[in-house]
Enzyme design. Structure first.
Site, PDB file in Angstrom:
ATOM      1  N   PHE A   1       3.919   0.087   4.651  1.00 12.01           N
ATOM      2  CA  PHE A   1       5.108  -0.041   5.339  1.00 12.01           C
ATOM      3  C   PHE A   1       5.159  -1.265   5.924  1.00 12.01           C
ATOM      4  CE2 PHE A   1       7.453  -1.649   9.995  1.00 12.01           C
ATOM      5  CZ  PHE A   1       8.316  -0.943   9.285  1.00 12.01           C
TER       6      PHE A   1
ATOM      7  N   SER B   1      -1.540   4.218   4.452  1.00 14.06           N
ATOM      8  CA  SER B   1      -0.390   3.898   5.642  1.00 14.06           C
ATOM      9  C   SER B   1       0.603   4.873   5.902  1.00 14.06           C
ATOM     10  CB  SER B   1      -0.599   2.664   5.944  1.00 14.06           C
ATOM     11  OG  SER B   1      -0.250   2.273   7.403  1.00 14.06           O
ATOM     12  N   MET B   2       1.697   4.290   5.889  1.00 17.08           N
ATOM     13  CA  MET B   2       3.307   5.069   6.053  1.00 17.08           C
ATOM     14  C   MET B   2       3.131   5.275   3.955  1.00 17.08           C
ATOM     15  SD  MET B   2       6.836   3.726   6.100  1.00 17.08           S
ATOM     16  CE  MET B   2       6.998   3.086   4.649  1.00 17.08           C
TER      17      MET B   2
ATOM     18  N   ASP C   1      -9.754   1.034  12.851  1.00 15.72           N
ATOM     19  CA  ASP C   1      -7.955   1.297  12.619  1.00 15.72           C
ATOM     20  C   ASP C   1      -7.303   0.243  13.685  1.00 15.72           C
ATOM     21  OD1 ASP C   1      -5.392   1.482  11.808  1.00 15.72           O
ATOM     22  OD2 ASP C   1      -5.994   3.289  10.078  1.00 15.72           O
TER      23      ASP C   1
ATOM     24  N   HIS D   1      -7.902  -1.104   8.034  1.00 19.21           N
ATOM     25  CA  HIS D   1      -6.425  -0.025   8.229  1.00 19.21           C
ATOM     26  C   HIS D   1      -6.122  -0.434   6.364  1.00 19.21           C
ATOM     27  CE1 HIS D   1      -2.891   2.071   8.423  1.00 19.21           C
ATOM     28  NE2 HIS D   1      -2.443   1.191   7.712  1.00 19.21           N
TER      29      HIS D   1
END
Length: 271
Positions: A29, A97-98, A196, A225
């Site tokens: 994202f 992530s996303m 994270d 992250h």
């Protein structure tokens, strides 16, 4: 010296031996393929065909991203998957992530051979998420949580602002994806950073509770992250390649009935 963030998509052709294998990959994202490029290049060097698209509204401006819908992000990754499926015997999905969320969506809706995710998101922890659908009409953007990387000098090239409208789209995509997780049947490898600051363990709990397929978790002790650009990046790269080899060994040696070709196995329903 680190190179400047490159938001362009990445693609490579299959150069290995045996059944042709592709990997569709997705960045996160407000980010771009830059955060995934070293991983994509590593897998390409292993001989796999790779597609790493630039998601709509990314790599341009946060104002552009504010006009996009989550379905556009999914369609971009799905189109890359279909391109690989037309060229390869087997396709894996991978994401950060996303991008991990999108990889899980592909795993739930397409016959992937396996999935690798790094710090995947399924829940937004910001308390403002409860009213983000209203908030987007009065607040255009918020400061971004970017460059959550332990390794000094690294830049993921994410937007300096997060469009609130896009955060609302993210919330809707997370909610929809959670409902699809039980459909995943191919094995999943999850890399999880011990620290994270972006995705909390609530997302990982959703993954553990909803996915019934075989899942393996590996902890990244020296990364935040954006682990694909962090100190444990090589562990991710090597671990994902080993996961692909191990999964393929099982598929080609024990899963295929006598006389069934790799292409026929690829096209079998992912029940």
């Amino acid at each position: 010296m680190n190179t400047l963030p490159d938001p362009s998509p990445y693609a490579s052709d299959f150069t290995g031996s045996g059944p042709s294998i592709g990997v569709v990959m997705s960045h996160g994202f407000t980010g771009s393929p830059h955060s995934m490029r070293p991983w994509a290049e590593y897998l390409a060097a292993e001989g796999y065909a790779v597609r790493l698209p630039l998601l709509p509204g990314h790599g341009t401006t946060w104002q552009d991203m504010a006009t996009r819908r989550w379905q556009e992000w999914h369609r971009a990754v799905d189109a890359a998957y279909l391109e690989l499926q037309s060229e390869c015997d087997f396709v894996f999905a991978a994401g950060l992530s996303m991008g991990g969320t999108l990889a899980l969506r592909i795993a739930a809706t397409r016959p992937v051979a396996g999935t690798v995710v790094v710090n995947p998101g399924l829940v937004i922890d910001d308390p403002r998420a409860a009213v983000v659908g209203i908030l987007k009409h009065v607040m255009k953007s918020t400061p971004a949580i970017a460059n959550d990387i332990l390794k000094p000098g690294m830049d993921e090239g994410a937007y300096p602002r997060t469009p609130v409208a896009a955060a609302h789209e993210l919330k809707k995509m997370y909610r929809d994806t959670v409902t699809l997780l039980p459909r995943i049947s191919a094995p999943v490898l999850v890399f999880r950073s011990s620290v994270d600051h972006v995705v909390s363990d609530r997302s990982i709990r959703q993954l553990k509770e909803r996915v019934t397929a075989s899942m393996e978790f590996r902890t990244l002790e020296n990364s935040y992250h954006v682990a694909t650009l962090d100190n444990d990046a090589l562990e991710i790269f090597r671990g994902s390649a080993e996961f692909i080899r191990r999964t393929m060994a099982g598929l080609t040696s024990s899963s295929a009935p006598a006389g069934q070709s790799a292409a026929e196995l690829r096209d079998s329903p992912n029940e």
